[in-house]
Design an enzyme around this catalytic site. Structure first.
Site, PDB file in Angstrom:
ATOM      1  N   ARG A  89       0.596  -1.060  -0.011  1.00 13.02           N
ATOM      2  CA  ARG A  89      -0.130   0.088  -0.012  1.00 13.02           C
ATOM      3  C   ARG A  89       0.792   1.244  -0.080  1.00 13.02           C
ATOM      4  O   ARG A  89       0.592   1.967  -1.023  1.00 13.02           O
ATOM      5  CB  ARG A  89      -1.125  -0.208   1.191  1.00 13.02           C
ATOM      6  CG  ARG A  89      -1.878   1.076   1.186  1.00 13.02           C
ATOM      7  CD  ARG A  89      -2.597   1.463   2.167  1.00 13.02           C
ATOM      8  NE  ARG A  89      -3.375   0.350   2.765  1.00 13.02           N
ATOM      9  CZ  ARG A  89      -3.941   0.312   4.036  1.00 13.02           C
ATOM     10  NH1 ARG A  89      -3.908   1.330   4.673  1.00 13.02           N
ATOM     11  NH2 ARG A  89      -4.463  -0.959   4.668  1.00 13.02           N
ATOM     12  N   HIS A 116      -7.710  -5.130  -7.944  1.00 17.21           N
ATOM     13  CA  HIS A 116      -7.581  -4.285  -6.578  1.00 17.21           C
ATOM     14  C   HIS A 116      -8.695  -4.228  -5.827  1.00 17.21           C
ATOM     15  O   HIS A 116      -9.527  -3.580  -5.732  1.00 17.21           O
ATOM     16  CB  HIS A 116      -7.194  -2.764  -6.851  1.00 17.21           C
ATOM     17  CG  HIS A 116      -6.363  -2.149  -5.838  1.00 17.21           C
ATOM     18  ND1 HIS A 116      -5.180  -2.315  -5.352  1.00 17.21           N
ATOM     19  CD2 HIS A 116      -7.035  -0.967  -5.223  1.00 17.21           C
ATOM     20  CE1 HIS A 116      -5.142  -1.505  -4.484  1.00 17.21           C
ATOM     21  NE2 HIS A 116      -5.894  -0.653  -4.291  1.00 17.21           N
ATOM     22  N   TYR A 129     -18.311  10.920 -15.184  1.00 14.31           N
ATOM     23  CA  TYR A 129     -18.171  12.096 -16.019  1.00 14.31           C
ATOM     24  C   TYR A 129     -16.678  12.287 -16.623  1.00 14.31           C
ATOM     25  O   TYR A 129     -16.764  12.868 -17.745  1.00 14.31           O
ATOM     26  CB  TYR A 129     -18.524  13.468 -15.124  1.00 14.31           C
ATOM     27  CG  TYR A 129     -19.910  13.354 -14.754  1.00 14.31           C
ATOM     28  CD1 TYR A 129     -21.070  13.547 -15.317  1.00 14.31           C
ATOM     29  CD2 TYR A 129     -19.853  13.475 -13.308  1.00 14.31           C
ATOM     30  CE1 TYR A 129     -22.124  13.316 -14.845  1.00 14.31           C
ATOM     31  CE2 TYR A 129     -21.394  13.689 -12.684  1.00 14.31           C
ATOM     32  CZ  TYR A 129     -22.386  13.527 -13.739  1.00 14.31           C
ATOM     33  OH  TYR A 129     -23.570  13.625 -12.871  1.00 14.31           O
TER      34      TYR A 129
END
Length: 752
Positions: A40, A86, A130
């Site tokens: 991470r 993931h 978007y």
């Protein structure tokens, strides 16, 4: 209830297994810590990516979102990343994707975004439904060779797919784009750098493997932030930071003075430090102006459009621009420090802090591994093709026989293999050949391809056999990347944005004063040591109120920008900022709260600091010396010991030096006048004897110019002046006893 449903080892009760809590916590916390560090927070030194970024780039490759193709919705990319590779929140994946596309966050963005991807003010990107994205050329560089067995693959979390453990990384991404992250017990913080400089340093390492760290700094001057700015760190600490992998860089905003005509001007900021949100920065400065912490600044305006333009309006045209900016740098994020902590995963496994040279070394070693793996992969492909070509050649030379075998035999493959001594692969290739290929199957073409591949094979085998050739090829690859990001050929992406400068060495005093609004005050000190500052310059002190049993010791006018000096009977000077004094409401605060004063000491006097002035200090027993006022400033609560006194003696007099003579009166009412030149100037000490006494001590001292004569006031406030001739009998050598005071001298023994 069926017998098989009863938990083991019980009579139908709960199967409770005792666990040692300490051991369980250690094991589980360690597992969590390792997972955070490895999967991470820390980037891999080889491709400079954390797993989430690697998975995003890999997914975009699988979706064929190369720079010359169209865009895809970010929601599609995030969905694929989350579903295949993931298994974490979609928002965290999208945030990582957005950052890869922000030109103010990434020096060389890996994602080409279309739509609202946020801005430097800290506004968020539009929702992923978007926005659209595709890869940039930089991402393609990082992926180059991934289909040619350049890196290892591992199974994904659900073992349905495979993902790369690291990317080939032809672009030195770790240093060029930087990285930051907080793991468990360790963190990383790497600023972005200039790609051309990093490539130059890498080439230097290839040419001279044991190159000195200092030599590399001739290429890598320091970070190169996407937002520009000016690094004001000194060279020694930059060298230290890169040599150890730990340090930091002070980054300042870029500004210039803009003339407004008629002698007025504004300061205009055009670049701000990396990682600073512009809107928050302006809010903070506005808050400081309202709180009157930036008295030199009148107003701040944000006139930014595409480019940054922050206008700082000074209070008056007489303000010095450099001092104004120093005061703003001191209190705001227009100057910030970017930490360097090159804590990365070496070989993808071991976390550790590396120096600049070690990071580049590991990246180059990785590039060599990738080269070797790609070469072996190509070699295997060539060998397979050569095998097939030699089979085609045999088939071409015996084409009629081959056609007959295929038409007539039940097992044509076996027959062909036996008849022409072919391998299984060759026979399969001949059988799989289309009929239309028979027309093209010409000996000349086959031989040409065969010779070409044989030549390539020999080249690859020579490369694999020679370390020198391998490094030569790596060098050529790095030089190619450098050419892509050459500041001259591609100034938009390649030119350095952050420059270097020495921080202006302005006097800290000036900057400190610039941070305080200049206002008139009256400093009031009571007999019992209570201190306060009244607003304005008071002319009448009779209206001041004090605690019961207390009264006025002294009061004097000052400015909030002044330093107030206190002199105590212990021979110490204490310094207080006039702006820090308690207000005039109430009785103020005891001095002992503000400074560390011994209980058995009292305040002799207090006054506003004047660095140009000199003082004559003396003890009760008549020892004294001259000290420059700039020497007695104390930077701590403990004060500064100036006059050395031993009990029962104590410091008693502190008067400003004027003129050329000293007049001293003892408690025995004897007056002595002697030249000031006989008193030494010192920084600290006991001093010299000024007047000799049988018993008692000094009463008062005055310095004066002999030309104007010695003056004093009596109790009726009449002024007496004695000229040189009239003082003749009192003028003597320093340390003599003196003579009884002249007629009209005040009974108090003070000059008034």
């Amino acid at each position: 209830m069926g017998k098989d449903l009863i938990p083991p080892g019980s009579d139908g009760g709960d199967a409770i297994e005792p666990v040692d809590l300490k051991k369980a916590l250690e094991e589980r916390y360690l597992a969590y810590a390792l997972s955070t560090i490895m999967h991470r927070a820390l980037p891999d030194v080889r491709d400079g990516l954390k797993p989430v970024h690697r998975r995003i780039v890999h997914t975009m490759r699988l979706l064929r979102l190369s720079p010359d193709q169209g865009f895809a919705k970010c929601a599609r990319i995030v969905g694929d990343v989350m579903g295949k590779f993931h298994p974490h929140g979609d928002q965290s994946i999208y945030d990582a994707l957005v950052r890869l596309a922000q030109p103010f966050a990434m020096r060389y963005p890996l994602v080409d975004g279309q739509g609202n991807f946020g801005n430097i003010d800290g506004d968020n990107a539009a929702a992923m439904r978007y926005t659209e994205a595709r890869m940039t050329e930089v991402a393609v560089e990082i992926l180059s060779g991934i289909t040619e067995d350049a890196v290892d693959f591992r199974l994904t979390y659900n073992e349905e797919d495979e993902e790369p453990t690291v990317l080939p990384g032809a672009f030195p991404n770790l240093l060029c784009n930087g990285s930051s992250g907080i793991a468990v017990g360790m963190a990383t913080s790497i600023p972005p750098h200039n790609a051309a400089e990093i490539c130059d340093a890498a080439l230097a390492i290839i040419d001279t493997p044991d190159v000195e760290e200092d030599k590399l700094l001739e290429f890598v001057k320091g970070p190169d932030f996407p937002t520009g700015g000016i690094i004001v760190e000194d060279q020694a600490s930059i060298r230290e930071a890169y040599a150890t992998g730990r340090g930091g860089f002070r980054v300042r905003a870029r500004w210039h003075k803009e003339d407004q005509g008629r002698g007025t001007w504004n300061a205009v900021v055009t670049e701000i430090p990396y990682g600073v949100q512009k809107s928050r920065l302006i809010e903070k400065i506005a808050e400081l102006i309202i709180a009157r912490r930036l008295p030199l600044l009148e107003d701040i305006r944000d006139e930014s459009a595409e480019d940054i333009r922050i206008v700082l309006v000074p209070k008056s045209r007489t303000v010095e621009a450099e001092i104004l900016m120093e005061s703003v740098f001191k209190l705001t994020d227009l100057e910030s420090r970017f930490p360097l902590n090159m804590n990365v995963l070496s070989r993808g496994k071991v976390p550790g802090v590396m120096s600049l040279k070690q990071v580049l070394r590991e990246w180059l070693d990785h590039r060599r591994d990738v080269l070797l793996r790609r070469s072996r992969h190509r070699l295997a492909e060539i060998e397979r093709r050569l095998e097939i070509l030699s089979g085609y050649l045999i088939a071409y030379l015996n084409i009629d026989e081959v056609i007959r075998i295929i038409r007539e035999e039940d097992e044509p493959k076996q027959v062909m293999m036996t008849r022409f001594n072919l391998t299984d692969t060759q026979a399969e290739a001949i059988l799989n050949m289309r009929l239309r290929a028979l027309r093209k199957l010409e000996e000349f073409e086959i031989r040409t391809e065969f010779d070409k591949l044989s030549e390539e094979k020999a080249g690859i085998e020579a490369l694999l056999a020679s370390t020198e050739r391998q490094w030569k090829t790596v060098r050529w690859e790095v030089a190619k990347v450098r050419q892509t990001f050459d500041p001259e050929k591609n100034p938009g992406l390649g030119a350095r944005r952050t420059t270097f400068a020495d921080a202006p060495t302005h006097d800290l005093e000036e900057v400190h004063e610039a941070l305080i609004e200049r206002e008139p005050i009256t400093v009031v000190l009571s007999e019992k040591g209570w201190l306060r500052a009244m607003k304005g310059h008071l002319s009448d002190y009779s209206s001041l109120s004090f605690k019961e049993g207390d009264g006025l010791k002294l009061a004097f006018p000052a400015q909030t920008t002044d330093k107030i000096l206190l002199f105590t009977t212990g021979g110490k000077f204490y310094t207080l900022g006039a702006d820090r004094l308690p207000g005039g409401r109430g009785h103020g605060e005891p001095v002992r709260i503000m400074v560390d004063m011994e209980n058995d000491q009292a305040i002799v006097t207090a006054f506003a600091h004047d660095p140009e002035r000199k003082l004559l200090v003396a003890s009760h027993l008549g020892n004294g010396f001259v000290v420059a006022e700039k020497e007695i400033i104390a930077n701590t609560r403990k004060g500064k010991q100036v006059v050395n006194v031993k009990a029962p003696d104590e410091a008693q007099i502190c008067v400003p030096v004027t003129g050329d003579h000293v007049a001293i009166v003892g408690q025995n009412r004897k007056l002595l006048v002697f030249p000031l030149a006989e008193v030494p100037e010192m920084g600290r000490g006991k001093g010299v004897r000024l007047q000799r006494y049988k018993d008692g001590g000094v009463s008062d001292i005055k310095t004066f110019a002999m030309e104007q004569g010695l003056s004093w006031q009596d109790s009726a406030e009449r002024t007496f002046v004695k000229s040189r001739e009239e003082l003749a009998e009192w003028i003597g050598a320093r340390a003599s006893a003196g003579r009884m005071t002249p007629k009209g001298f005040p009974r108090t023994g003070k000059f008034g």
